[in-house]
Design a protein around this motif. Structure first.
Motif, PDB file in Angstrom:
ATOM      1  N   VAL A   1       0.795  -1.086   0.015  1.00  8.19           N
ATOM      2  CA  VAL A   1       0.040   0.051   0.021  1.00  8.19           C
ATOM      3  C   VAL A   1       0.848   1.196  -0.046  1.00  8.19           C
ATOM      4  O   VAL A   1       0.337   2.302   0.171  1.00  8.19           O
ATOM      5  CB  VAL A   1      -1.157  -0.024   1.250  1.00  8.19           C
ATOM      6  CG1 VAL A   1      -1.826  -1.242   0.999  1.00  8.19           C
ATOM      7  CG2 VAL A   1      -0.418  -0.065   2.452  1.00  8.19           C
ATOM      8  N   GLY A   2       2.202   1.269  -0.244  1.00  6.91           N
ATOM      9  CA  GLY A   2       3.151   2.407  -0.304  1.00  6.91           C
ATOM     10  C   GLY A   2       3.890   2.640   0.930  1.00  6.91           C
ATOM     11  O   GLY A   2       4.353   3.892   0.969  1.00  6.91           O
ATOM     12  N   LEU A   3       3.665   1.872   1.890  1.00  6.23           N
ATOM     13  CA  LEU A   3       4.392   2.265   3.036  1.00  6.23           C
ATOM     14  C   LEU A   3       5.626   1.469   3.205  1.00  6.23           C
ATOM     15  O   LEU A   3       5.545   0.597   4.231  1.00  6.23           O
ATOM     16  CB  LEU A   3       3.416   2.253   4.456  1.00  6.23           C
ATOM     17  CG  LEU A   3       2.477   3.232   4.371  1.00  6.23           C
ATOM     18  CD1 LEU A   3       1.249   2.731   5.503  1.00  6.23           C
ATOM     19  CD2 LEU A   3       2.861   4.479   4.556  1.00  6.23           C
ATOM     20  N   ALA A   4       6.687   1.731   2.382  1.00  8.61           N
ATOM     21  CA  ALA A   4       7.782   0.894   2.385  1.00  8.61           C
ATOM     22  C   ALA A   4       8.662   1.170   3.371  1.00  8.61           C
ATOM     23  O   ALA A   4       9.784   0.216   3.444  1.00  8.61           O
ATOM     24  CB  ALA A   4       8.184   0.914   0.950  1.00  8.61           C
ATOM     25  N   LEU A   5       8.922   2.288   3.907  1.00  6.71           N
ATOM     26  CA  LEU A   5       9.801   2.577   4.920  1.00  6.71           C
ATOM     27  C   LEU A   5       9.405   2.264   6.342  1.00  6.71           C
ATOM     28  O   LEU A   5       8.383   2.946   6.792  1.00  6.71           O
ATOM     29  CB  LEU A   5      10.111   3.995   4.713  1.00  6.71           C
ATOM     30  CG  LEU A   5      11.550   4.241   5.728  1.00  6.71           C
ATOM     31  CD1 LEU A   5      12.881   3.502   5.032  1.00  6.71           C
ATOM     32  CD2 LEU A   5      11.789   5.592   5.557  1.00  6.71           C
ATOM     33  N   ASN A   6      10.024   1.466   7.106  1.00  2.00           N
ATOM     34  CA  ASN A   6       9.649   0.969   8.345  1.00  2.00           C
ATOM     35  C   ASN A   6      10.850   1.419   9.398  1.00  2.00           C
ATOM     36  O   ASN A   6      12.006   1.112   9.091  1.00  2.00           O
ATOM     37  CB  ASN A   6       9.585  -0.475   8.527  1.00  2.00           C
ATOM     38  CG  ASN A   6       8.984  -0.974   9.792  1.00  2.00           C
ATOM     39  OD1 ASN A   6       9.030  -0.243  10.889  1.00  2.00           O
ATOM     40  ND2 ASN A   6       8.799  -2.168   9.904  1.00  2.00           N
ATOM     41  N   VAL A   7      10.580   2.362  10.203  1.00  4.28           N
ATOM     42  CA  VAL A   7      11.672   3.017  11.196  1.00  4.28           C
ATOM     43  C   VAL A   7      11.099   2.810  12.704  1.00  4.28           C
ATOM     44  O   VAL A   7      10.007   2.736  13.035  1.00  4.28           O
ATOM     45  CB  VAL A   7      11.699   4.441  10.778  1.00  4.28           C
ATOM     46  CG1 VAL A   7      12.965   5.188  11.415  1.00  4.28           C
ATOM     47  CG2 VAL A   7      11.942   4.638   9.326  1.00  4.28           C
ATOM     48  N   MET A   8      12.199   2.116  13.496  1.00  2.01           N
ATOM     49  CA  MET A   8      11.977   2.150  14.853  1.00  2.01           C
ATOM     50  C   MET A   8      12.670   3.469  15.300  1.00  2.01           C
ATOM     51  O   MET A   8      13.921   3.811  15.261  1.00  2.01           O
ATOM     52  CB  MET A   8      12.860   0.974  15.445  1.00  2.01           C
ATOM     53  CG  MET A   8      12.480  -0.283  14.599  1.00  2.01           C
ATOM     54  SD  MET A   8      10.601  -0.651  14.755  1.00  2.01           S
ATOM     55  CE  MET A   8      10.317  -0.836  16.579  1.00  2.01           C
ATOM     56  N   VAL A   9      11.977   4.281  16.271  1.00  2.63           N
ATOM     57  CA  VAL A   9      12.262   5.516  16.608  1.00  2.63           C
ATOM     58  C   VAL A   9      12.434   5.497  18.244  1.00  2.63           C
ATOM     59  O   VAL A   9      11.267   5.090  18.891  1.00  2.63           O
ATOM     60  CB  VAL A   9      11.388   6.625  16.138  1.00  2.63           C
ATOM     61  CG1 VAL A   9      11.925   7.883  16.991  1.00  2.63           C
ATOM     62  CG2 VAL A   9      11.421   6.719  14.962  1.00  2.63           C
TER      63      VAL A   9
END
Length: 178
Positions: A64-72
């Protein structure tokens, strides 16, 4: 409220619902060895008690276009009730923050943020995350590859062995992805 006592049948129902929540009551009853009416009643009771908190579809973020996964990792300046409440309320209101946990150790909170790309994440970071109430320090790590992600709880080990009708369900293949 105390959690309800869950016997082997209720635990088996939870296993089956985690595997495929679109099953009919009849299919569930056959899988766990109960007739349909007691099966339905147990599900209703677990829903009312908050054991079952909802049903949802698992959506692939990349599709669905949310290709970047970031842990903050986030640290707060102070931990007063007011600052913590304002921070947590702001996190809950942001749809790109899909998970937030309060932790021990060097980081006060760990956020899981989904974005379309690095530029989108940078806008979220500068425009939202560093501006959250009470935030003094932020560090982020881009997820290169997700090794495991599941919402399925390991209930099999909770089923008592040898009690009438109890014991683990036979291992079944996961429901087909649709």
């Amino acid at each position: 409220m105390n959690p309800p006592a869950l016997d082997a049948y209720s635990l088996k129902l939870l296993i089956e619902l985690q595997r495929d929540s679109r099953q009919t009551v009849q299919q569930l009853s056959e899988a766990v060895g109960l007739s349909a009416t007691p099966c339905w009643k147990r599900i209703r009771e677990m829903e009312e008690a908050g054991v079952i908190t909802g049903y949802s579809a698992h959506v692939d973020p990349e599709q669905v276009g949310l290709a970047l996964n970031v842990m903050v990792g986030v640290n707060l300046a102070k931990h007063s009730d007011d600052v913590v409440q304002r921070f947590e309320d702001a996190v809950k209101a942001d749809p790109n923050i899909v998970r937030c946990v309060s932790t021990t150790g060097e980081t006060d909170y760990v956020l899981n943020v989904l974005a379309t790309d690095v530029k989108h994440f940078e806008r979220l970071l500068q425009g939202t995350i560093v501006r959250l109430p009470g935030v003094t320090h932020v560090h982020s790590s881009i997820v290169l590859r997700e090794v495991k992600s599941t919402s399925v709880l390991p209930i099999d080990d909770l089923i008592p062995r040898g009690a009438g009708g109890a014991g683990p369900l036979p291992r079944r293949r996961p429901a087909p992805k649709t």
